[in-house]
Design an enzyme around this catalytic site. Structure first.
Site, short mmCIF file in Angstrom:
data_model
loop_
_atom_site.label_atom_id
_atom_site.label_comp_id
_atom_site.label_asym_id
_atom_site.label_seq_id
_atom_site.Cartn_x
_atom_site.Cartn_y
_atom_site.Cartn_z
N GLU A 263 -2.71 63.00 61.35
CA GLU A 263 -3.54 62.47 60.27
C GLU A 263 -3.42 60.95 60.36
O GLU A 263 -2.33 60.39 60.19
CB GLU A 263 -3.06 62.96 58.92
CG GLU A 263 -3.89 62.45 57.76
CD GLU A 263 -3.15 62.47 56.46
OE1 GLU A 263 -3.01 61.40 55.84
OE2 GLU A 263 -2.69 63.56 56.06
N CYS A 300 -3.22 58.65 51.38
CA CYS A 300 -4.20 58.82 52.46
C CYS A 300 -5.58 59.17 51.91
O CYS A 300 -6.58 59.03 52.62
CB CYS A 300 -3.73 59.88 53.45
SG CYS A 300 -3.01 61.33 52.68
#
Length: 502
Positions: A263, A300
């Site tokens: 990620e 995020c």
């Protein structure tokens, strides 16, 4: 009793020291020294994981579920130690650490329930047809099987839920894969306490010592050695685009390439449609500011890009500016992250009109907001690059067609949000086929900060949000990253995996 970190690595059931050490840089409280990892220690840990794999992969689902629950219990038994060290190292408030600890133990228990159910195995059986003409059909049985030792990298921004016993570790262990974890140097003491909890659960449940190893590391050398080790079969990573891409390339360049589930970053665009802005523009601005500044913007899923009609922009900007006035400075996770935020803010300041652009010093950060047009955004790729922290960019569009053009020009994202009312449905219907190709999660009338740990959750997306668009790092589907389908043809029942026998 107050826990003081000893700074050692946990490898194959033993706490081992190293020849060189590094010093932590906490936001507050005392610093501590930790052993630096080496390629030799990586090799020791990975070989122990390979040795443990056959035994661990053969454990029953009930045994692995009990192991996951034991880890959760051991984490909760260390609650005060974890909160104390975690707040010192990261500067995060106690309530955030307590909530994240609950999420960490909760997802361990969720995976325990998930594997007990057994549906994740996707078992299939095509019975033999010996009399079929012109050729008989053999007996075919398929099941998902664990892939082998997995490397996991702790994340800087989630010292618990995405680190030592976080989602990557929980899903790999649930699948039956041993884990070798590289702890993040931003919170090494926190990682050590969690590693001690896992170690206690290993001993309590009689699991092989090599099922989990934890290595400290303050250099790229440890990470490179880990992803290049020939016995590692997959990698879980949460971090920067630059660092993740470098590791991804190393995985692809190996003699045996392996999957890298990284990620890497997202600006999480939000499309504010006109009827919604007219009906509740001030409320949307307040919600956006709260999401943007949550945790100093170090999520995020931080909503870093807003796209809205030019006609509604001035009113929205005024509401957002008013909501931002009372936003205090917040401590960022590391000195390096704070410096990168200052650099990113300065970069955007040279490309867009400032709405709020405060000066930041040291490890503290205040929110920054800028404004630009769709034409400028589409013409300059740099405006779409993530700035990790509480920075927002407002992009104004002159028409529905231009909003659609902005959507089509986006890179891959973790999330995309629509703020809409019923009257916005025709435009939303035009946007949806584009948005679902750009993000792993599309949501309406909410904010993406707050990732539910559940069966249906997807936390991933097209590159550069992640390196594997078919995977998620949150939710029970995360287990599929560390499994592979195996077909058994005419194999006697006594030789089949226990979960595949009649």
């Amino acid at each position: 009793m107050t826990y003081t970190p000893h700074g050692k690595h946990l490898i194959a059931g033993e706490w081992l020291d190293g020849e060189s050490r590094f010093r932590s840089s906490p936001a507050q409280g005392p610093a501590h020294e930790f052993a630096s990892g080496t390629p030799d220690l990586v090799d020791h840990a990975v070989r122990a994981a390979e040795e443990a794999f056959q035994t661990f992969a053969a454990t029953s689902r009930d045994q692995r579920a009990a192991f996951l629950e034991a880890i959760a219990d051991e984490i909760e038994s260390r609650a005060e130690e974890i909160t104390r060290i975690g707040t010192q190292e990261t500067g995060l408030p106690e309530a955030r650490l307590q909530g994240e600890r609950g999420r960490t133990s909760g997802q361990l228990r969720l995976f325990a329930s998930h594997i007990r159910d057994g549906a994740y195995l996707d078992r299939r059986h095509d019975a033999a047809l010996p009399d079929r003409q012109p050729l008989p059909r053999p007996d075919l049985r398929m099941i998902q099987r664990p892939i082998g030792p997995v490397a996991v990298f702790g994340a800087s921004n989630f010292p618990l839920a995405f680190s030592t016993a976080g989602g990557d570790t929980a899903s790999a262990l649930a699948a039956g894969c041993p884990v070798v974890l590289k702890g993040h140097p931003a919170h090494p003491g926190t990682g050590e306490v969690i590693a001690a909890a896992i170690h206690a659960a290993i001993r309590k449940c009689g699991m092989p010592g090599g099922v989990f190893s934890f290595l400290h590391g303050d250099s790229h050398e440890v990470g490179q050695a880990l992803v290049q080790h020939p016995l590692i079969k997959a990698v879980g990573f949460t971090g920067s685009l630059r660092g993740g891409r470098a590791l991804f390339d190393l995985c692809a360049a190996r003699p045996e390439p392996i999957p890298f589930f990284g990620e890497l970053g997202s600006i999480n665009p939000c499309f504010l449609l006109s009827h919604a802005l007219q009906a509740r523009g001030a409320q949307i601005a307040q919600g956006w500011v709260g999401s943007l500044t949550m945790g100093a913007g170090q999520f995020c899923t931080n909503p870093g890009l807003l796209v809205l009609p030019e006609a509604d922009a001035d009113a929205f900007v005024d509401n957002a500016r008013q909501a931002l006035q009372d936003s205090p400075a917040q401590v960022m996770l590391t000195d390096g992250i704070a410096a990168a935020y200052r650099d990113g803010t300065a970069r955007i300041a040279g490309l867009a009109e400032p709405v709020m652009a405060p000066d930041n010093e040291g490890r503290n950060a205040r929110p920054a907001v800028f404004r630009t047009t769709a034409a400028a955004f589409l013409a300059d790729h740099a405006l779409g690059e993530e700035v990790f922290g509480p920075l927002g960019l407002i992009v104004t569009v002159a028409s529905d067609d231009e909003m659609l053009e902005v959507a089509q020009g986006l890179e891959g994202q973790l999330t995309i949000t629509l703020q809409m009312e019923e009257g916005d449905t025709p435009l939303a219907a035009r946007l949806m086929p584009v948005l679902e190709r750009k993000a792993g999660r599309v949501l309406a009338n909410g904010w993406a900060t707050g990732v539910e740990v559940a069966d249906a959750m997807v936390h991933g997306g097209p590159y550069p949000a992640s390196t594997n668009f078919g995977a998620t790092s949150v939710g029970t589907l995360a287990i599929r990253r560390f499994l592979r389908p195996v077909c058994f043809q005419n194999i006697p029942e006594a030789l089949l995996p226990k979960d595949l026998r009649d």
